[in-house]
Scaffold this motif. Structure first.
Motif: not given
Ligand SMILES: [Mn+2]
Length: 418
Positions: A9, A54, A89-90, A168, A201
């Motif tokens: 992250d 991320d 997720t990004h 993640h 995450h």
């Molecule tokens: Mn994330």
């Protein structure tokens, strides 16, 4: 023994659209935290750096930014430190993934032996010199179609002693995180047979143990939003074999610059706006996110323009927030009629105040009650019997004025926070 540095992250290249011109400052702080992380890995001579999703804030980044990141990873390779990355997720592994558009290893002038990105096509990497296999449980969609750990057992892979996993997503907390994009459960972690599961995450560092598996979120190395006060560190993880048992120890290390503090300030002691400015200004620090809560009784005589205060102090902090939960001054307006509860209350307390005001300063005895005086309704009488020593009348006066103000607010149905 295997030593690794776990981060996640980093959210490099975050736009921070809400921050205006300060967005670039925050972006640079995030990059600095990443560079400090690489410095730490080199100084600590770890064997392996894990980036659990991320790394980038999105799949669309200027080439120059990606080159800058690759150059940092190249420093690890040069120091003979391997890096394993999973998309998050990004920077998700969809068709437009930044990890498809750019070959980080090539940009870092090294090979995929040193910098590996795990994907659904390459779900694990065997590192024979470290006697380890790293498993990445990655989807090519933002929302996982199932738990990334469903049916996963790292013991099926017998190539190495150390079994490390990377995911993640969100650890399932019923009613809280179970609607997240990628979710897995603690009982699934317990069944993986991993020695260490590196999670990303969540932006705050958290560690735990499920069965024989140690897992941890490293948190973001620098807060991505200024209210993330659990961020700011990376984890140094040591895996050791002792008497046939696998032991894992985790040491968090601070790499971020941002500090968060809460300041509770009783305004009843603040006489003027310059004094308020001064009191908060004493905490000035460009790395500090300061949350100020104004409490207590707001003096009648205090004239403060809160916007002006915030504007004047904002440049001295990374972010300053002032919340006023003090009790406001006496409401203006006509005296309520004496045959109402509030009217009776106000008259009763005001009578007591008037009597106390008659006492000469320094006198230690209560006045005799005025003849024939009765309270309009049955309210507790704060006056002690005639002749008994009482607290300093000045103090009692202050108390009674508070009673009057608070009581009036409450009886008029206003919210009062103490
Ligand atoms: Mn994330």
């Amino acid at each position: 023994m295997l030593r690794l540095l776990h981060t996640a992250d980093v959210h490099l290249g975050a736009r921070h659209t809400d921050l205006g011109e300060r967005a670039a400052v925050l972006r640079e702080r995030q990059f600095t935290a990443f560079r400090v992380t690489i410095d730490l890995a080199v100084a600590e001579k770890v064997d392996l750096v894990l980036i659990a999703g991320d790394l980038f804030d999105s799949n669309t980044q200027p080439r120059r930014s990606v080159e800058r990141v690759a150059a940092e990873l190249g420093r690890l390779a040069k120091a003979s430190i391997r890096t394993v990355i999973i998309p998050g997720t990004h920077d998700l592994y969809d068709g437009a993934s930044i990890f498809r558009s750019y070959d980080l290893a090539a940009m870092a002038r090294t090979t995929s032996e040193w910098i590996v990105v795990l994907t659904p096509e390459q779900p694990n990497v065997w590192l024979p010199t470290l006697d380890a296999v790293v498993h990445g449980r990655v989807f090519n969609t933002k929302r996982g179609p199932k738990s990334p750990l469903e049916g996963f057992d790292a013991r099926a892979d017998r190539r190495a002693t150390w079994r490390i996993g990377m995911v993640h997503g969100a650890l399932a907390i019923p009613g809280k995180t179970d609607g997240d994009e990628v979710v897995f459960r603690e009982d699934e972690i317990a069944k993986t047979g991993l020695d260490y599961l590196a999670l990303g995450h969540w932006h705050s560092a958290i560690e735990g143990r499920a069965g024989n598996v140690t897992y941890a979120y490293s948190g973001a190395p620098e807060p991505v939003a200024v209210d993330q006060d659990g961020a700011g560190q990376v984890l140094l993880v040591t895996l050791e074999e002792r008497g046939g048992r696998h032991l894992v120890s985790i040491v968090p290390k601070r790499v971020g610059q941002t500090r968060s503090e809460k300041l509770e300030l009783d305004v009843s002691a603040i006489a003027s706006q310059p004094i308020l400015l001064n009191t908060i200004g004493r905490h000035a620090d460009s790395n500090l996110v300061l949350d100020v809560r104004l409490t207590g009784l707001f003096p009648d005589t205090l004239d403060v323009d809160m916007d002006e205060v915030e504007r004047a102090l904002a440049p001295s902090f990374l972010r300053l927030r002032i919340r006023d939960v003090s009790i406001p001054a006496m409401p203006e307006g006509n005296m309520p009629p004496p045959d109402t509860v509030i009217g009776a209350f106000v008259r009763n307390v005001e009578t007591q105040i008037a009597e106390l005001e008659k006492i000469k300063p320094g006198s230690r005895t209560a006045p005799a009650a005025a003849a024939g005086e009765t309270a309009p309704v049955d309210l507790p009488d704060r006056r002690p019997p005639t002749g008994t020593p009482v607290q300093d009348p000045a103090e009692e006066l202050t108390d009674l004025r508070e009673v009057l103000r608070l009581g009036r607010h409450l009886l008029e149905g206003r919210q009062v926070t103490l």
